[in-house]
Design an enzyme around this catalytic site. Sequence first.
Site, mmCIF file in Angstrom:
data_model
loop_
_atom_site.group_PDB
_atom_site.id
_atom_site.type_symbol
_atom_site.label_atom_id
_atom_site.label_comp_id
_atom_site.label_asym_id
_atom_site.label_seq_id
_atom_site.Cartn_x
_atom_site.Cartn_y
_atom_site.Cartn_z
ATOM 1 N N HIS A 50 0.803 -1.227 0.000
ATOM 2 C CA HIS A 50 0.000 0.000 0.000
ATOM 3 C C HIS A 50 0.831 1.269 0.000
ATOM 4 O O HIS A 50 0.306 2.355 0.236
ATOM 5 C CB HIS A 50 -0.946 -0.008 1.203
ATOM 6 C CG HIS A 50 -1.924 -1.143 1.182
ATOM 7 N ND1 HIS A 50 -2.476 -1.679 2.319
ATOM 8 C CD2 HIS A 50 -2.436 -1.864 0.146
ATOM 9 C CE1 HIS A 50 -3.286 -2.680 1.994
ATOM 10 N NE2 HIS A 50 -3.274 -2.797 0.680
ATOM 11 N N CYS A 89 1.884 21.653 -4.581
ATOM 12 C CA CYS A 89 3.160 21.152 -5.079
ATOM 13 C C CYS A 89 4.064 22.331 -5.437
ATOM 14 O O CYS A 89 3.643 23.259 -6.143
ATOM 15 C CB CYS A 89 2.930 20.273 -6.308
ATOM 16 S SG CYS A 89 4.423 19.784 -7.191
ATOM 17 N N GLY A 137 -0.352 -10.732 11.911
ATOM 18 C CA GLY A 137 -0.940 -9.467 12.321
ATOM 19 C C GLY A 137 -1.906 -8.844 11.346
ATOM 20 O O GLY A 137 -2.093 -7.630 11.346
ATOM 21 N N ARG A 194 -4.158 -11.923 16.782
ATOM 22 C CA ARG A 194 -5.096 -11.871 17.908
ATOM 23 C C ARG A 194 -6.466 -11.495 17.353
ATOM 24 O O ARG A 194 -6.650 -10.416 16.823
ATOM 25 C CB ARG A 194 -4.637 -10.854 18.950
ATOM 26 C CG ARG A 194 -3.322 -11.209 19.616
ATOM 27 C CD ARG A 194 -3.094 -10.348 20.839
ATOM 28 N NE ARG A 194 -1.772 -10.532 21.418
ATOM 29 C CZ ARG A 194 -1.432 -11.537 22.217
ATOM 30 N NH1 ARG A 194 -2.325 -12.453 22.531
ATOM 31 N NH2 ARG A 194 -0.209 -11.619 22.702
ATOM 32 N N CYS A 234 2.401 -11.247 17.644
ATOM 33 C CA CYS A 234 3.311 -11.408 16.509
ATOM 34 C C CYS A 234 4.773 -11.414 16.939
ATOM 35 O O CYS A 234 5.558 -12.244 16.471
ATOM 36 C CB CYS A 234 3.087 -10.289 15.498
ATOM 37 S SG CYS A 234 1.497 -10.354 14.651
#
Length: 271
Positions: A115, A174, A218, A245, A262
């Site tokens: 991502h 920008c 996770g 979990r 984890c």
Amino acid sequence: MAPPSGGYVEALTLLRDRPLVVLTGAGLSTDSGIPDYRGPSAPARTPMTYQEFVSGPAAQQRYWARSHLGWGRMGGAEPNDGHRAVARLGADLVITQNVDGLHERAGTPRLVALHGRIAEVVCLGCRETSDRAALQERLAELNPGYAERHAAAPVRPDGDVELEDTAEFVVPDCAGCGGVLKPDVVFFGENVPAERVARCYAAVEALTERDGALLVAGSSLTVMSGLRFVRRAARAGTPVVIVNRGSTRGDELASYRVHAGCSEFLTALAG
């Protein structure tokens, strides 16, 4: 048929000495102080979609005000024992759904940030990318005292905070073309770049020929961007181990489903 639950030792035995692809989610970063999305104590969240972000200046103002505050907290997070363990595993590929950059800081080789990374910014006009830290300085200069006034705003796993008072926040354009700046991450409503997906699929498919396994750490696998790799592995007969979990959307496809932290499990696996 539901997978064996709680097979901690059995899962470690299955994974050791096999080629691995590791898929990680927000639950891996909770030990670094970053809240997860859907864990037992996770707050309800309504992330901004791409369509909302590009709808106009008000939405962009709201996003950057919240992100400006959250960045100072996420930017200070350090890799935890789980990140360091993943870096030691020598996996064929690590696929992370996280945008926090902690795998990179832990020195993980062969990594796909599915991502994107919150530490990078892209202009929607000229597509020039730049460093988020530089934008953070511009935001602070344009909005003096803003962070201090909202220091108590609760942090969210997307790298922002819960905040409604954003109407006066000043957002820069920008510097090169005057276009709209966006974090270089995949928003809800956007597609993951095809080349990233193809690389991940190739690594998962190669596990079949190498007697490998897919380890999920996770992630609740709620969104298809991660679940599709679990489905591809299971369809090919590749063992899948899920460490998380709370329940996940891929539980019925897992060879073992381990309800554990984890960091603990990954440290035991990496040795």
